[in-house]
Design a protein around this motif. Structure first.
Motif, mmCIF file in Angstrom:
data_model
loop_
_atom_site.group_PDB
_atom_site.id
_atom_site.type_symbol
_atom_site.label_atom_id
_atom_site.label_comp_id
_atom_site.label_asym_id
_atom_site.label_seq_id
_atom_site.Cartn_x
_atom_site.Cartn_y
_atom_site.Cartn_z
ATOM 1 N N PRO A 1 -24.223 26.635 -1.450
ATOM 2 C CA PRO A 1 -24.305 27.747 -2.408
ATOM 3 C C PRO A 1 -23.300 27.636 -3.547
ATOM 4 O O PRO A 1 -23.632 27.934 -4.695
ATOM 5 C CB PRO A 1 -24.015 28.974 -1.526
ATOM 6 C CG PRO A 1 -24.438 28.563 -0.150
ATOM 7 C CD PRO A 1 -24.130 27.101 -0.062
ATOM 8 N N ILE A 2 -22.053 27.230 -3.235
ATOM 9 C CA ILE A 2 -21.033 27.134 -4.286
ATOM 10 C C ILE A 2 -21.426 26.072 -5.315
ATOM 11 O O ILE A 2 -21.365 26.308 -6.532
ATOM 12 C CB ILE A 2 -19.644 26.804 -3.686
ATOM 13 C CG1 ILE A 2 -19.123 28.006 -2.900
ATOM 14 C CG2 ILE A 2 -18.658 26.422 -4.783
ATOM 15 C CD1 ILE A 2 -17.857 27.715 -2.100
ATOM 16 N N PHE B 1 -25.756 25.682 -11.709
ATOM 17 C CA PHE B 1 -26.363 26.736 -12.537
ATOM 18 C C PHE B 1 -25.494 27.018 -13.764
ATOM 19 O O PHE B 1 -25.999 27.140 -14.885
ATOM 20 C CB PHE B 1 -26.546 28.010 -11.712
ATOM 21 C CG PHE B 1 -27.036 29.180 -12.517
ATOM 22 C CD1 PHE B 1 -28.375 29.296 -12.857
ATOM 23 C CD2 PHE B 1 -26.146 30.157 -12.961
ATOM 24 C CE1 PHE B 1 -28.829 30.362 -13.616
ATOM 25 C CE2 PHE B 1 -26.585 31.231 -13.727
ATOM 26 C CZ PHE B 1 -27.934 31.334 -14.055
ATOM 27 N N VAL B 2 -24.178 27.109 -13.528
ATOM 28 C CA VAL B 2 -23.242 27.356 -14.642
ATOM 29 C C VAL B 2 -23.283 26.183 -15.630
ATOM 30 O O VAL B 2 -23.286 26.393 -16.852
ATOM 31 C CB VAL B 2 -21.811 27.583 -14.109
ATOM 32 C CG1 VAL B 2 -20.800 27.618 -15.250
ATOM 33 C CG2 VAL B 2 -21.747 28.886 -13.314
ATOM 34 N N LEU C 1 -24.335 27.123 -7.461
ATOM 35 C CA LEU C 1 -23.858 28.008 -8.540
ATOM 36 C C LEU C 1 -23.168 27.176 -9.623
ATOM 37 O O LEU C 1 -23.337 27.448 -10.824
ATOM 38 C CB LEU C 1 -22.898 29.051 -7.967
ATOM 39 C CG LEU C 1 -22.293 30.047 -8.972
ATOM 40 C CD1 LEU C 1 -23.399 30.848 -9.669
ATOM 41 C CD2 LEU C 1 -21.302 30.987 -8.275
ATOM 42 N N TRP C 2 -22.416 26.172 -9.206
ATOM 43 C CA TRP C 2 -21.743 25.290 -10.172
ATOM 44 C C TRP C 2 -22.766 24.630 -11.093
ATOM 45 O O TRP C 2 -22.600 24.615 -12.316
ATOM 46 C CB TRP C 2 -20.930 24.236 -9.423
ATOM 47 C CG TRP C 2 -20.375 23.126 -10.277
ATOM 48 C CD1 TRP C 2 -20.862 21.866 -10.413
ATOM 49 C CD2 TRP C 2 -19.220 23.189 -11.130
ATOM 50 N NE1 TRP C 2 -20.091 21.121 -11.274
ATOM 51 C CE2 TRP C 2 -19.078 21.901 -11.737
ATOM 52 C CE3 TRP C 2 -18.302 24.186 -11.431
ATOM 53 C CZ2 TRP C 2 -18.045 21.613 -12.618
ATOM 54 C CZ3 TRP C 2 -17.269 23.894 -12.330
ATOM 55 C CH2 TRP C 2 -17.154 22.627 -12.908
#
Length: 638
Positions: free
Chosen positions: A183-184, A190-191, A187-188
Motif C-alpha cells: 500500500p505505501i 500514485f504520487v 501510494l508512492w
C-alpha cells in the motif's frame, strides 16, 4: 523466499481479488528500488557537474526517449515478458537461472565457465546490495537541502541513522511491517504519477519522446556524450533484476500486472513531468540549477515529501537486503559459502530469514560508502556497474537455457538475445567508463565475494577427493562390523558427505569406544538444484540389514535443513523405530592442514581454513540437539 509447495507458486492461475492482492504486494517488494529511481535519475542526467548537457528541447526529449526505451526493452520486454518464463518451481534469480543453464550443458569445461559466470553474477548482486541502500537513502535525504540549504551538513548523519535503524530491525523479521509495503509503495507510485500529470499539463508535447527517433537522434548528434549519458540513464532501471529474483514471492502474472498497470505508467508520467518542468524552468539557460524531482513538489509539501521519500527508500532497501539473505542461503546450500547462522523470523513463511553475518557486514560497508561518497552525485559513478553486469550475465545464462534446454528456434532466439545483448553491452560500457570515479567499488566487492565463493567451492571439492581416496565402501564394512562388533542399546546417526562410503565418525567411534549401537543410520544431506523439495520426496531410506540404514535427506536450496524433523518423517513413513532421547548423533569435524601442492595455492588454503574455522557447526546448521551430539575430529591435507 516463499514456502509454497514445489511445482506451484503464489501467482499461478490466480485472478480477481487474489491477483490484485499479489500485484499490490509486488508493487511494494519487487518495484521498490526502481520506484525510487526518479529521486535522482534526471538530476544526474542533466545536472551532474561532471558533464554538461545543453537544456534544449531536442536534448530533453532525446534523453526522456532514451529512458523510456531502456525501461521498455530491459524491464518490460526482457524481464517481464521473456526471462520470467525461466522459472524453477516458480522461483527466479541468478542461482535459479544458473541451475537451469547447467542442465543444458554436459561438457565439464563449459559447466565450469557457466558456474563461474553465474556466481560472478551473484557476487555483483552483493556489490549492488551495498550501494542501493546508500544511494536510495541519500537521495531521499538530499531533499533536506531543498527545504533549507543550511541543512546540508545533516544529510549524511540522518542517512546513517536511518540505515542503522533499517539494519537493526532485520533481526526481528519484517513480516509484521511488510504487509504495509505494498500500500505505501502503491501510494508512492500514485504520487509520482500525479506530480507528473500536473507538470505535463503545461507541455503535452513532451509525450513525443515516446518516439524512439528522439533517442537515436540524440545519440547520433552527441556521440561524445552518449556513453556518459547512458551511464546516468541506467539509474532508471536499477532494481530491474528484482523483477526476476523475487518471482517466487508473487508469481509471474502478478509481477507483470503490477508493472504494466501501475508501476510503468507512474514512472513514465513522472519522468516526462520532470522533463516538462526542466523545459519550463531552464530552457535556453546555460547555468540553470534545480532538483527535477523535489522541484515538482509545492514548497509547502516539501517536508512531508522528504519524509515519504525516506520511507519509500527504506522499503526499496529492504527488498535488496532480504534478497541478499536469500541468495546467501542459496549459496551456502549449494556449497559456495560456508555455513552461517540462519534465523527464521516467521513461523508461516520459510522465506523470512535473517543472516546476522551478512546483515552486519552489509551495514558496515554501506556506512563506509555513505561516509566516503557523501552524495548521490558522487555515488552515481559507483552505481550501475553491478546492475548492468548482473543483467548481462542474466542474458547470457538465459540464452543457454532458451537454446540448449528449451530448444527454441535458433534464429528467433538469437535475434531476441541479440537485442538484449546490444542494450546490455551499451549500458555496461556506459558504466564501465566510470570505474576510476567510483565504479571500482562494486567491482572490488564482487571480486572479493567471487574469491571467497570459488575458494570455498574448490576447497570442498578437493577435501571430498581426499576422503574418497581413503574411504572404505559401506556395504562390505557393514557385513564385517555386524559379525564382529559389540552392540549397545539405542540409535546412532552418523552424518556423512558421501552415502556409499563408511563415515569417518563411525570408524573413529569404533576405534575409541569399541562398540556399535543397536541401530545405525548413515545419514547424507543432499541439496538439489531446485528451490524446494516436498515432504513426500524429503527422505529416502534403504535397509542395509543387521540394524544398519542408509538415509538420504533431500532439500532444495530454499528449504530450511532440520535433521530431527527428517528423522521423524523417516520413522513415520519408513517404519523405523526411533526414540529421539535414545539417539546419538556422530559428526566429523575436519581440520585442514595447509600443504604446498599444485592444485590450490597456499594462500587459498589458508583462506579456506579461516572460513572453515569460522563456519557455523553442522550441529547448529542442521538443528541437531546439542546434548545428543558427539563431534570427532580428523585432519585432512589437500
Amino acid at each position: 523466499m516463499s514456502s509454497h509447495a514445489a511445482g506451484s507458486h503464489p501467482g499461478k492461475n490466480v485472478r480477481g481479488a487474489r491477483l490484485a492482492a499479489l500485484s499490490l504486494g509486488a508493487v511494494g517488494v519487487v518495484y521498490g528500488d526502481i520506484g525510487t529511481s526518479p529521486l535522482y535519475t534526471l538530476k544526474e542526467v542533466f545536472f551532474n557537474a561532471n558533464h554538461s548537457i545543453p537544456l534544449t528541447e531536442a536534448n530533453v526529449l532525446g534523453l526522456l526517449s532514451l529512458i523510456f526505451w531502456v525501461l521498455t526493452i530491459v524491464v518490460a520486454i526482457k524481464y517481464a515478458f521473456v526471462i520470467l518464463r525461466a522459472d524453477n518451481q516458480g522461483e527466479g534469480g541468478t542461482m535459479v537461472l544458473l541451475a537451469l543453464a547447467l542442465r543444458a550443458v554436459k561438457a565439464v569445461t563449459q559447466r565450469r565457465y557457466l558456474t563461474l559466470l553465474g556466481i560472478f553474477g551473484v557476487a555483483l548482486f552483493f556489490g549492488d546490495s551495498i550501494i542501493t541502500p546508500a544511494v536510495s537513502v541519500l537521495g531521499a535525504m538530499e531533499g533536506l537541502i531543498e527545504i533549507n540549504p543550511k541543512l546540508q551538513p545533516v544529510v549524511v548523519p540522518v542517512a546513517l541513522v536511518i540505515l542503522a535503524g533499517l539494519f537493526y530491525v532485520q533481526a526481528g523479521g519484517t513480516g509484521r511491517v511488510s504487509k504495509w509495503f505494498g500500500p505505501i509503495m502503491a501510494l508512492w507510485f500514485f504520487v509520482l504519477g500525479a506530480l507528473g500529470i500536473y507538470h505535463l499539463s503545461s507541455n503535452l508535447a513532451v509525450f513525443a519522446a515516446i518516439n524512439p527517433i528522439y533517442a537515436l537522434s540524440f545519440l547520433s548528434h552527441n556521440p561524445k556524450l552518449a556513453l556518459v549519458v547512458l551511464g546516468s540513464a541506467v539509474l532508471a532501471v536499477t532494481g530491474a533484476e528484482a523483477v526476476y529474483a523475487d518471482m517466487g514471492h508473487f508469481g509471474r502474472k502478478p509481477i507483470r500486472v503490477a508493472w504494466f498497470s501501475w508501476v510503468m505508467p507512474s514512472l513514465v508520467l513522472n519522468y516526462f513531468g520532470q522533463g516538462a518542468l526542466i523545459l519550463k524552468t531552464c530552457a535556453g539557460e546555460t547555468a540553470c540549477k534545480m532538483h527535477p524531482f523535489y522541484d515538482q513538489v509545492p514548497h509547502s509539501m516539501l517536508i512531508p515529501m522528504v519524509m515519504f521519500a525516506g520511507i519509500a527508500t527504506v522499503i526499496a532497501s529492504q527488498a535488496v537486503i532480504s534478497g541478499a539473505f536469500s541468495i546467501g542461503r542459496q549459496a551456502i546450500q549449494l556449497g559456495f559459502l560456508p555455513r552461517m547462522k540462519v534465523v527464521h523470523t516467521s513461523h508461516k513463511s520459510e522465506g523470512q530469514i535473517y543472516l546476522p553475518a551478512i546483515n552486519w557486514t552489509l551495514f558496515i560497508l554501506v556506512c563506509v560508502v555513505v561516509i566516503a561518497f557523501q552524495s548521490t552525485s558522487n555515488l552515481a559513478a559507483a552505481y550501475g556497474l553491478a546492475v548492468t553486469g548482473a543483467m548481462l550475465i542474466d542474458t547470457v545464462l538465459f540464452a543457454v537455457v532458451a537454446i540448449g534446454l528449451w530448444k527454441w528456434n535458433k534464429v528467433g532466439a538469437s535475434a531476441l538475445v541479440g537485442l538484449f545483448l546490444i542494450v546490455d553491452l551499451a549500458l555496461l560500457a556506459s558504466t564501465a567508463i566510470k570505474v576510476p570515479d567510483g565504479g571500482w567499488l562494486p567491482l572490488v566487492v564482487a571480486f572479493l565475494v567471487l574469491v571467497f565463493m570459488t575458494t570455498w567451492k574448490r576447497g570442498r571439492n578437493l577435501m571430498a577427493e581426499q576422503r574418497r581416496q581413503i574411504a572404505l565402501p559401506l556395504a562390505p564394512m557393514i557385513t564385517a562390523l555386524a559379525r564382529d562388533a559389540t552392540r549397545v542399546q539405542g540409535t546412532a546417526v552418523f552424518m556423512t558427505s558421501t552415502p556409499d562410503e563408511m563415515p569417518a565418525a563411525m570408524l573413529h567411534n569404533l576405534k575409541h569406544n569399541k562398540v556399535l549401537h543397536e541401530k545405525n543410520i548413515v545419514l547424507h544431506v543432499h541439496f538439489q538444484d531446485v528451490p524446494l523439495v516436498t515432504r513426500a520426496k524429503r527422505v529416502q531410506v534403504e535397509d542395509m540389514g543387521n540394524g544398519f540404514y542408509k538415509m538420504v535427506v533431500n532439500y532444495g536450496f530454499m528449504n530450511a535443513p532440520d535433521i530431527p524433523k527428517a528423522l521423524t518423517i523417516a520413522a513415520k513413513d519408513h517404519k523405523i523405530d526411533l526414540e529421539m532421547m535414545d539417539t546419538s548423533f556422530f559428526v566429523s569435524r575436519e581440520v585442514l592442514v595447509a600443504n604446498p601442492c599444485q592444485r590450490i595455492s597456499v594462500w587459498r588454503q589458508r583462506l579456506f581454513s579461516l572460513m572453515a574455522r569460522n563456519a557455523q557447526s553442522a550441529t547448529a546448521y542442521f538443528q541437531i540437539p546439542t546434548n545428543r551430539v558427539l563431534e570427532l575430529g580428523a585432519q585432512v591435507k589437500f
